[in-house]
Design a protein around this motif. Structure first.
Motif, mmCIF file in Angstrom:
data_model
loop_
_atom_site.group_PDB
_atom_site.id
_atom_site.type_symbol
_atom_site.label_atom_id
_atom_site.label_comp_id
_atom_site.label_asym_id
_atom_site.label_seq_id
_atom_site.Cartn_x
_atom_site.Cartn_y
_atom_site.Cartn_z
ATOM 1 N N UNK A 181 8.812 9.177 -7.861
ATOM 2 C CA UNK A 181 7.517 8.688 -8.321
ATOM 3 C C UNK A 181 6.559 9.843 -8.583
ATOM 4 N N UNK A 182 6.708 10.909 -7.817
ATOM 5 C CA UNK A 182 5.880 12.102 -8.000
ATOM 6 C C UNK A 182 6.349 12.952 -9.174
ATOM 7 N N UNK A 183 7.439 12.566 -9.810
ATOM 8 C CA UNK A 183 7.928 13.298 -10.967
ATOM 9 C C UNK A 183 8.843 14.452 -10.641
ATOM 10 N N UNK A 184 9.509 14.410 -9.494
ATOM 11 C CA UNK A 184 10.385 15.498 -9.061
ATOM 12 C C UNK A 184 11.838 15.278 -9.496
ATOM 13 N N UNK A 185 12.583 16.379 -9.543
ATOM 14 C CA UNK A 185 14.040 16.339 -9.715
ATOM 15 C C UNK A 185 14.609 16.235 -8.300
ATOM 16 N N UNK A 186 15.424 15.206 -8.035
ATOM 17 C CA UNK A 186 15.845 14.913 -6.672
ATOM 18 C C UNK A 186 17.361 14.998 -6.507
ATOM 19 N N UNK A 306 4.501 -0.018 -4.592
ATOM 20 C CA UNK A 306 5.476 -1.101 -4.460
ATOM 21 C C UNK A 306 5.099 -2.298 -5.318
ATOM 22 N N UNK A 307 3.822 -2.637 -5.383
ATOM 23 C CA UNK A 307 3.407 -3.761 -6.226
ATOM 24 C C UNK A 307 3.529 -3.410 -7.700
ATOM 25 N N UNK A 308 3.468 -2.127 -8.031
ATOM 26 C CA UNK A 308 3.634 -1.683 -9.418
ATOM 27 C C UNK A 308 5.104 -1.581 -9.820
ATOM 28 N N UNK A 309 5.996 -1.711 -8.848
ATOM 29 C CA UNK A 309 7.410 -1.630 -9.131
ATOM 30 C C UNK A 309 7.957 -0.216 -9.180
ATOM 31 N N UNK A 310 7.143 0.774 -8.812
ATOM 32 C CA UNK A 310 7.606 2.163 -8.810
ATOM 33 C C UNK A 310 8.495 2.451 -7.603
ATOM 34 N N UNK A 311 8.232 1.741 -6.522
ATOM 35 C CA UNK A 311 9.006 1.881 -5.281
ATOM 36 C C UNK A 311 9.381 0.486 -4.806
ATOM 37 N N UNK A 312 10.590 0.327 -4.305
ATOM 38 C CA UNK A 312 11.008 -0.975 -3.808
ATOM 39 C C UNK A 312 11.486 -0.870 -2.364
ATOM 40 N N UNK A 313 11.272 -1.942 -1.625
ATOM 41 C CA UNK A 313 11.810 -2.012 -0.268
ATOM 42 C C UNK A 313 13.314 -2.250 -0.373
ATOM 43 N N UNK A 314 14.061 -1.558 0.467
ATOM 44 C CA UNK A 314 15.523 -1.741 0.499
ATOM 45 C C UNK A 314 15.886 -2.321 1.855
ATOM 46 N N UNK A 315 16.357 -3.540 1.857
ATOM 47 C CA UNK A 315 16.667 -4.238 3.107
ATOM 48 C C UNK A 315 18.177 -4.362 3.259
ATOM 49 N N UNK A 316 18.696 -3.738 4.297
ATOM 50 C CA UNK A 316 20.135 -3.795 4.573
ATOM 51 C C UNK A 316 20.536 -5.171 5.072
ATOM 52 N N UNK A 317 19.782 -5.689 6.024
ATOM 53 C CA UNK A 317 20.127 -6.973 6.626
ATOM 54 C C UNK A 317 18.894 -7.582 7.268
ATOM 55 N N UNK A 318 18.950 -8.884 7.440
ATOM 56 C CA UNK A 318 17.811 -9.634 7.975
ATOM 57 C C UNK A 318 18.304 -10.565 9.078
ATOM 58 N N UNK A 319 17.653 -10.516 10.230
ATOM 59 C CA UNK A 319 18.093 -11.290 11.389
ATOM 60 C C UNK A 319 17.013 -12.262 11.835
ATOM 61 N N UNK A 320 17.445 -13.372 12.384
ATOM 62 C CA UNK A 320 16.510 -14.304 13.009
ATOM 63 C C UNK A 320 15.973 -13.674 14.290
#
Length: 465
Positions: A181-186, A306-320
């Protein structure tokens, strides 16, 4: 998203707690049905947890012999990352009671209390949940997001070359996205099974540490394309990588270590880096340790991206909520791809997603409308449902004073029928329970609250199973 008059908190709450970490923290976790609410200081918020996410810091320090008792205090409730509803704002805070907020919970950096129904959070440790940001996504930000943000964003500029060691874990997924997002080569490392996943996050070059020598690859990249302007190590256990960082970093560029193991060997490695000169086997590059600080403006910026769609949450798993032990077991495998989330205990949204109940007037299928007519946006739906849950829990407390266990038998049969997915038993149990008067059904006895709440919503909403 604010509720003008949120329900006042009860005197006690449900909370996962441990009184020992012998054999592993997760083996000692138990639900305390009547834990005391955390004491609130003037510069702290009181929040009701809607969802939380786990981090290695939730168990690693506490498992060091003596730390849990001396530095944490027992019994302790783990958990730092959260999203929830603000019940009591901190003094001088611009936030209002009823708003949805997210951030980091607790007075203690090891046991924040987010695995309880209520938790406290510092004045700078939260931000308002913006429109369009999902509760579960916001719950993943906390420690991982702050660590990734502060170890990268203020230290790089567009065009910089950034190396991230550990690009697929809870912190790493944010690290690589913030750098891009900062414009870097990663360039980032990960295991064989996560190569395509990390590429999907926008990483320019993925190094498979299982099949490639990371240091040699980075040295080769320096020779062909130039050294790295910045590096973040989310793993911290590869001494060859740390001690050889001068071979692939630019002069004066920082190699920031944010990960590591709280073990005797880990301590030896730290001392070696700090005390031994380079010619005796110590560090020759510029290696820094790192510890994040809570800043509301950082949470706000991350939420904006995140609301702009530049970064997204990545969820591996979800538990009760009741599966928190399983969530810790998954975390301790070290193989999570992104974050591990635990839902709040009586979330109606969770029940909807599990298919236990159906929402009224929900033509778009968001799993939240109760309007009975027009469709509302997801955030508004969630707000309505959260308010409903708070109201129903208050009714359950009142029910304790009004009715007794005489309704347990039909309720138990109905719950068991739902659990077993037995259509015939469901029909019979629903008929028996439906024969109770409306007043009796309204004030169902609050014993085993989650199951009773589930049955109450099923019956009082007049929805089919």
């Amino acid at each position: 998203m604010a509720d003008a008059s949120p329900s006042p908190p009860p005197k006690t709450m449900r909370a996962w707690q441990y009184s020992s970490t012998s054999g592993g923290l997760e083996k000692n976790l138990k639900i305390n049905p009547s834990a005391a609410l955390p004491k609130l200081k003037p510069n702290q918020h009181l929040v009701r947890i809607s969802a939380m996410a786990l981090n290695p810091v939730d168990y690693k320090p506490a498992q060091i012999p003596g730390v849990a008792r001396l530095a944490v205090g027992l019994p302790a409730t783990p958990g730092i990352d959260f999203c929830g509803r603000l019940i009591t704002p901190a003094k001088d805070s611009p936030l209002k009671a009823g708003q949805m907020v997210f951030g980091c919970a607790g007075n203690n950096p090891v046991a924040g209390g987010a695995l309880g129904e209520y938790a406290v959070a510092g004045l700078q440790a939260v931000a308002a949940l913006p429109e369009g940001m999902e509760v579960v996504d916001a719950a993943t930000v906390g420690v991982a997001g702050t660590t990734a943000y502060q170890s990268i964003v203020p230290r790089v500029k567009a065009g910089d070359r950034v190396f991230v060691n550990g690009g697929s874990g809870g912190v790493g997924v944010f690290s690589v996205q913030f750098a891009k997002t900062m414009g870097c080569y990663v360039v980032a490392t990960c295991g064989t099974g996560n190569v395509e996943f990390v590429k999907g996050l926008g990483v320019d070059r993925v190094v498979d540490y299982r099949t490639e020598n990371v240091v040699e690859v980075l040295k080769g990249l320096r020779e062909k394309e130039g050294g790295f302007d910045h590096a973040v190590d989310n793993v911290g256990t590869n001494e060859e990588l740390v001690l050889g960082c001068h071979e692939f970093m630019k002069k004066e560029a920082s190699y920031v270590i944010v990960g590591g193991e709280p073990t005797l060997q880990g301590l030896k490695d730290i001392l070696k880096r700090k005390l031994l000169p380079g010619f005796l086997g110590g560090v020759k590059g510029k290696v820094e340790g790192f510890f994040p600080a809570h800043k509301t403006e950082d949470f706000e910026k991350m939420a904006e991206w995140m609301t702009q769609g530049k970064v997204k949450a990545v969820i591996d798993s979800r538990f009760k909520y009741e599966e928190a032990v399983k969530a810790f077991e998954k975390l301790k495998t070290g193989r999570a791809r992104g974050k591990i989330v635990v839902d709040e205990p009586n979330s109606r949204l969770l029940l909807l997603k599990q298919g236990v109940i159906m929402a009224k007037g929900d033509p778009l299928g968001c799993g939240g409308c109760d309007s009975g007519s027009e469709h509302l946006n997801k955030d508004k739906c969630r707000e309505m449902n959260e308010n409903m849950i708070l109201e129903e829990r208050a009714k359950f407390k009142e029910a304790q004073q009004s009715y007794g266990r005489q309704y347990d038998e039909p309720l138990t049969r109905l719950v068991n029928a739902v659990r077993a997915n037995d259509e015939e038993a469901k029909a019979a149990a629903k008929k028996d329970f439906g024969e109770l008067s409306d007043e009796m059904r309204k004030f169902v006895y609050d014993h085993n609250a989650q199951e009773r709440l589930r049955v109450y919503i099923l019956c009082s909403s007049r929805e089919s199973f």
